[in-house]
Design a protein around this motif. Structure first.
Motif, PDB file in Angstrom:
ATOM      1  N   ASP A 150      61.992  69.368  80.989  1.00  0.00           N
ATOM      2  CA  ASP A 150      62.488  68.918  79.604  1.00  0.00           C
ATOM      3  C   ASP A 150      63.948  68.335  79.874  1.00  0.00           C
ATOM      4  O   ASP A 150      64.857  69.058  80.518  1.00  0.00           O
ATOM      5  N   CYS A 151      63.939  67.336  79.215  1.00  0.00           N
ATOM      6  CA  CYS A 151      65.148  66.476  79.382  1.00  0.00           C
ATOM      7  C   CYS A 151      65.860  66.088  77.873  1.00  0.00           C
ATOM      8  O   CYS A 151      64.896  65.866  77.042  1.00  0.00           O
ATOM      9  N   SER A 152      67.140  65.904  77.815  1.00  0.00           N
ATOM     10  CA  SER A 152      67.392  65.423  76.351  1.00  0.00           C
ATOM     11  C   SER A 152      68.583  64.372  76.739  1.00  0.00           C
ATOM     12  O   SER A 152      69.137  64.025  77.592  1.00  0.00           O
ATOM     13  N   ASP A 153      68.454  63.307  75.630  1.00  0.00           N
ATOM     14  CA  ASP A 153      69.102  61.946  75.708  1.00  0.00           C
ATOM     15  C   ASP A 153      69.807  61.846  74.325  1.00  0.00           C
ATOM     16  O   ASP A 153      69.143  61.806  73.293  1.00  0.00           O
ATOM     17  N   ILE A 154      71.109  61.245  74.386  1.00  0.00           N
ATOM     18  CA  ILE A 154      71.711  60.776  73.107  1.00  0.00           C
ATOM     19  C   ILE A 154      72.234  59.566  73.459  1.00  0.00           C
ATOM     20  O   ILE A 154      73.002  59.410  74.561  1.00  0.00           O
ATOM     21  N   LEU A 155      71.727  58.647  72.767  1.00  0.00           N
ATOM     22  CA  LEU A 155      71.894  57.048  72.922  1.00  0.00           C
ATOM     23  C   LEU A 155      72.594  56.416  71.758  1.00  0.00           C
ATOM     24  O   LEU A 155      72.248  56.612  70.682  1.00  0.00           O
ATOM     25  N   VAL A 156      73.531  55.518  72.125  1.00  0.00           N
ATOM     26  CA  VAL A 156      74.024  54.734  70.896  1.00  0.00           C
ATOM     27  C   VAL A 156      74.577  53.249  71.493  1.00  0.00           C
ATOM     28  O   VAL A 156      74.924  53.147  72.455  1.00  0.00           O
ATOM     29  N   VAL A 157      74.316  52.338  70.587  1.00  0.00           N
ATOM     30  CA  VAL A 157      75.086  50.991  70.838  1.00  0.00           C
ATOM     31  C   VAL A 157      75.632  50.521  69.325  1.00  0.00           C
ATOM     32  O   VAL A 157      75.052  50.000  68.511  1.00  0.00           O
ATOM     33  N   SER A 158      77.061  50.794  69.448  1.00  0.00           N
ATOM     34  CA  SER A 158      77.652  50.196  68.037  1.00  0.00           C
ATOM     35  C   SER A 158      78.948  49.532  68.466  1.00  0.00           C
ATOM     36  O   SER A 158      79.060  49.156  70.018  1.00  0.00           O
ATOM     37  N   ASN A 159      79.551  48.938  67.558  1.00  0.00           N
ATOM     38  CA  ASN A 159      80.707  48.202  67.779  1.00  0.00           C
ATOM     39  C   ASN A 159      81.745  48.860  68.610  1.00  0.00           C
ATOM     40  O   ASN A 159      82.439  48.198  69.241  1.00  0.00           O
ATOM     41  N   SER A 160      81.788  50.187  68.524  1.00  0.00           N
ATOM     42  CA  SER A 160      83.101  50.897  69.225  1.00  0.00           C
ATOM     43  C   SER A 160      82.508  51.455  70.434  1.00  0.00           C
ATOM     44  O   SER A 160      83.487  51.821  71.379  1.00  0.00           O
ATOM     45  N   MET A 161      81.307  51.605  70.927  1.00  0.00           N
ATOM     46  CA  MET A 161      80.890  52.288  72.143  1.00  0.00           C
ATOM     47  C   MET A 161      79.381  52.105  72.281  1.00  0.00           C
ATOM     48  O   MET A 161      78.533  51.835  71.203  1.00  0.00           O
ATOM     49  N   ALA A 162      78.952  51.974  73.356  1.00  0.00           N
ATOM     50  CA  ALA A 162      77.522  51.805  73.935  1.00  0.00           C
ATOM     51  C   ALA A 162      77.361  52.884  75.091  1.00  0.00           C
ATOM     52  O   ALA A 162      77.980  52.618  76.212  1.00  0.00           O
ATOM     53  N   VAL A 163      76.550  53.943  74.806  1.00  0.00           N
ATOM     54  CA  VAL A 163      76.791  55.023  75.473  1.00  0.00           C
ATOM     55  C   VAL A 163      75.307  55.697  75.681  1.00  0.00           C
ATOM     56  O   VAL A 163      74.498  55.596  74.733  1.00  0.00           O
ATOM     57  N   ALA A 164      74.768  56.026  76.973  1.00  0.00           N
ATOM     58  CA  ALA A 164      73.612  56.871  77.053  1.00  0.00           C
ATOM     59  C   ALA A 164      74.032  58.033  77.860  1.00  0.00           C
ATOM     60  O   ALA A 164      74.584  58.038  79.017  1.00  0.00           O
ATOM     61  N   VAL A 203      70.534  47.057  85.490  1.00  0.00           N
ATOM     62  CA  VAL A 203      69.807  47.591  84.993  1.00  0.00           C
ATOM     63  C   VAL A 203      69.549  49.287  85.564  1.00  0.00           C
ATOM     64  O   VAL A 203      69.897  49.550  86.490  1.00  0.00           O
ATOM     65  N   ALA A 204      69.763  50.130  84.416  1.00  0.00           N
ATOM     66  CA  ALA A 204      69.587  51.515  84.632  1.00  0.00           C
ATOM     67  C   ALA A 204      68.587  52.233  83.832  1.00  0.00           C
ATOM     68  O   ALA A 204      68.050  51.678  82.756  1.00  0.00           O
ATOM     69  N   PHE A 205      68.087  53.439  83.960  1.00  0.00           N
ATOM     70  CA  PHE A 205      67.267  54.207  83.214  1.00  0.00           C
ATOM     71  C   PHE A 205      67.548  55.563  83.227  1.00  0.00           C
ATOM     72  O   PHE A 205      67.653  56.065  84.244  1.00  0.00           O
ATOM     73  N   THR A 206      67.155  56.325  82.199  1.00  0.00           N
ATOM     74  CA  THR A 206      66.823  57.588  82.175  1.00  0.00           C
ATOM     75  C   THR A 206      65.368  57.881  81.701  1.00  0.00           C
ATOM     76  O   THR A 206      64.722  57.419  81.022  1.00  0.00           O
ATOM     77  N   LEU A 207      64.877  59.104  82.005  1.00  0.00           N
ATOM     78  CA  LEU A 207      63.446  59.360  81.710  1.00  0.00           C
ATOM     79  C   LEU A 207      63.335  60.682  80.810  1.00  0.00           C
ATOM     80  O   LEU A 207      64.027  61.601  80.934  1.00  0.00           O
ATOM     81  N   ASN A 208      62.398  60.755  79.647  1.00  0.00           N
ATOM     82  CA  ASN A 208      61.811  62.028  79.100  1.00  0.00           C
ATOM     83  C   ASN A 208      60.645  62.134  79.349  1.00  0.00           C
ATOM     84  O   ASN A 208      59.864  61.456  78.732  1.00  0.00           O
ATOM     85  N   SER A 209      60.217  63.279  79.782  1.00  0.00           N
ATOM     86  CA  SER A 209      58.733  63.806  79.756  1.00  0.00           C
ATOM     87  C   SER A 209      58.231  63.885  77.981  1.00  0.00           C
ATOM     88  O   SER A 209      59.161  64.565  77.374  1.00  0.00           O
ATOM     89  N   VAL A 210      56.930  63.530  77.785  1.00  0.00           N
ATOM     90  CA  VAL A 210      56.313  63.922  76.509  1.00  0.00           C
ATOM     91  C   VAL A 210      55.111  64.642  76.868  1.00  0.00           C
ATOM     92  O   VAL A 210      54.377  64.210  77.877  1.00  0.00           O
ATOM     93  N   PRO A 211      54.673  65.625  75.981  1.00  0.00           N
ATOM     94  CA  PRO A 211      53.390  66.375  76.263  1.00  0.00           C
ATOM     95  C   PRO A 211      52.059  65.730  75.270  1.00  0.00           C
ATOM     96  O   PRO A 211      52.141  66.495  74.209  1.00  0.00           O
ATOM     97  N   PRO A 212      51.467  64.773  75.719  1.00  0.00           N
ATOM     98  CA  PRO A 212      50.395  64.291  75.099  1.00  0.00           C
ATOM     99  C   PRO A 212      49.121  65.588  75.130  1.00  0.00           C
ATOM    100  O   PRO A 212      49.181  66.388  76.157  1.00  0.00           O
ATOM    101  N   CYS A 213      48.266  65.712  74.062  1.00  0.00           N
ATOM    102  CA  CYS A 213      47.067  66.488  74.355  1.00  0.00           C
ATOM    103  C   CYS A 213      46.080  65.764  75.346  1.00  0.00           C
ATOM    104  O   CYS A 213      46.299  64.667  75.962  1.00  0.00           O
ATOM    105  N   GLU A 214      45.528  66.734  75.833  1.00  0.00           N
ATOM    106  CA  GLU A 214      44.689  66.572  77.082  1.00  0.00           C
ATOM    107  C   GLU A 214      43.801  65.530  76.940  1.00  0.00           C
ATOM    108  O   GLU A 214      43.521  64.524  77.970  1.00  0.00           O
ATOM    109  N   GLU A 215      43.267  64.991  75.583  1.00  0.00           N
ATOM    110  CA  GLU A 215      42.126  64.020  75.370  1.00  0.00           C
ATOM    111  C   GLU A 215      42.871  62.634  75.619  1.00  0.00           C
ATOM    112  O   GLU A 215      42.455  61.399  75.589  1.00  0.00           O
TER     113      GLU A 215
END
Length: 382
Positions: free
Chosen positions: A145-159, A207-219
């Motif tokens: 389980d991971c958490s991310d907060i992201l924004v790209v505004s005039n005042s800041m661009a942060v992940a 280029v950079a990246f972060t990842l979040n797992s997501v829990p799809p149904c088995e089908e």
């Protein structure tokens, strides 16, 4: 299916190696290992040197990883598992032969059976197909389980990214900085025994990246398709955010994932949600702060209801998001005792927090609660 490994018989080719820091299982100090480039057999050499350098960490993780020992390895001995493992192996080997060779190098360098390394890297693609028992009823109990907060505004661009994992991963991670023969250099936070990186990373193309797992149904899962660890390894070599997106588009993954793609040169952040059968949704991050836990938010996919993720999503929506300090306070929040955003066990643990500032062009790794701002590493992204 897999031959026995022979240790210490393969000598790495001449390389330029710069080692930084030191580590022992006792200190749990996050170590960074820098090496490359290579004249030949690049994939195997990368894996071999990582496996050799971090052999004790890899061996210790394998011996203490209950998911590997109690579920993946027993399943691999069953006759009905062979088709899935063989198909996964062939599909990923054919599409990403260099990364497949990296896995072989990791196994040989660390003197562990290749099957163990294989299962570790394909755990997300295999676990849904293991019959549930009374002893191991819920695969979602062990989801990262991971958490991310992201924004790209005039005042800041942060992940800002919390790297959360099973508590067994505590002390079983490291950083690698690899220079390839084509001039690409990438830095990746890496789980012991796995391809760089199922967590976060960046390269010298901005280029950079972060990842979040997501829990799809088995089908929603396609057996034997491309593994997520191979897709994220491929992102480390992307030359632009468009190239990263193209690599995700063409991946034909077995299981879905959420990718936060960051381009420091163009000051852009994209949240990319994917599912099997090449389904994809892209959201450009703007001035409204965007919080992502471990649920699909904009791609329409049948998904398992994750109470932990829903709780974090709800809590994040109530917190201030006006500044970088607010973001750090948000990912350090422990208000909900059962499902805090910042995790300290007993099952899930926040291993570290990565802060990527697109304006300052730096990536900072914080170990410990980010509100205390104990910086372990600061990397230039320019």
């Amino acid at each position: 299916m897999f031959s026995k490994i022979r240790c210490h018989q393969h000598k790495p080719l001449h390389t330029h190696i710069v080692a930084m820091g030191s580590t022992t299982l006792e200190s749990n100090k996050l170590e960074m290992y820098e090496f490359g480039p290579f004249e030949e057999d690049e994939g195997f050499q990368i894996g071999f040197l990582i496996g050799q350098r971090f052999s004790k960490l890899i061996q210790n993780r394998l011996s203490t990883d209950l998911i590997l020992q109690n579920q993946l390895l027993p399943f691999a001995q069953l006759p009905n598992s062979q088709t899935l493992i063989h198909t996964l192996s062939q599909t990923n080997k054919n599409k990403f032969p260099n990364y497949w060779n990296e896995l072989k190098g990791i196994a040989q360098g660390s003197c562990v059976p290749f099957l163990n390394i294989l299962l570790l890297n394909f755990r997300k693609e295999i676990l849904p197909f293991i019959p549930k028992t009374e002893e191991y009823p819920k695969e979602e109990d062990i989801n990262d389980d991971c958490s991310d907060i992201l924004v790209v505004s005039n005042s800041m661009a942060v992940a800002v990214h919390n790297e959360d994992a099973n508590v067994a991963l505590v002390g079983h991670t490291y950083l690698v900085k690899v220079t390839l023969s084509n001039g690409t250099t990438f830095t990746a936070y890496t789980y012991a025994g796995e391809l760089p990186s199922c967590a976060f990373g960046f390269n010298n193309h901005g280029v950079a990246f972060t990842l979040n797992s997501v829990p799809p149904c088995e089908e929603e899962i396609v057996g034997g398709a491309i593994g997520r660890n191979f897709v994220s390894r491929d992102l480390l070599e992307a030359t632009s955010i468009e190239d990263a997106l193209a690599r995700i588009h063409s991946s034909e993954a077995s299981v879905g994932h959420s990718y936060n793609l960051i381009d420091t040169r163009t000051r852009r952040i994209l949240n990319v949600e994917t599912a099997s059968r090449n389904r994809i949704s892209v959201r450009e991050i703007g001035e409204t702060p965007f919080f992502h836990a471990n649920m699909y938010l904009h791609l329409q996919v049948k998904q398992a209801q994750d109470e932990n993720s829903l709780s974090r999503q709800t809590r994040a929506s109530s917190l201030a998001k006006e500044s970088k300090s607010d973001f750090l306070a948000l990912v350090g929040d422990m208000n909900n005792e059962k499902y805090p955003i910042y995790m300290t066990g007993p099952l899930l643990y926040t291993l570290c927090t990565a802060v990527i500032d697109l304006d300052e062009k730096i990536l900072t790794i914080i170990e410990g609660n980010p509100t205390e701002k104990q910086e372990s590493y600061v990397f230039s992204l320019s």
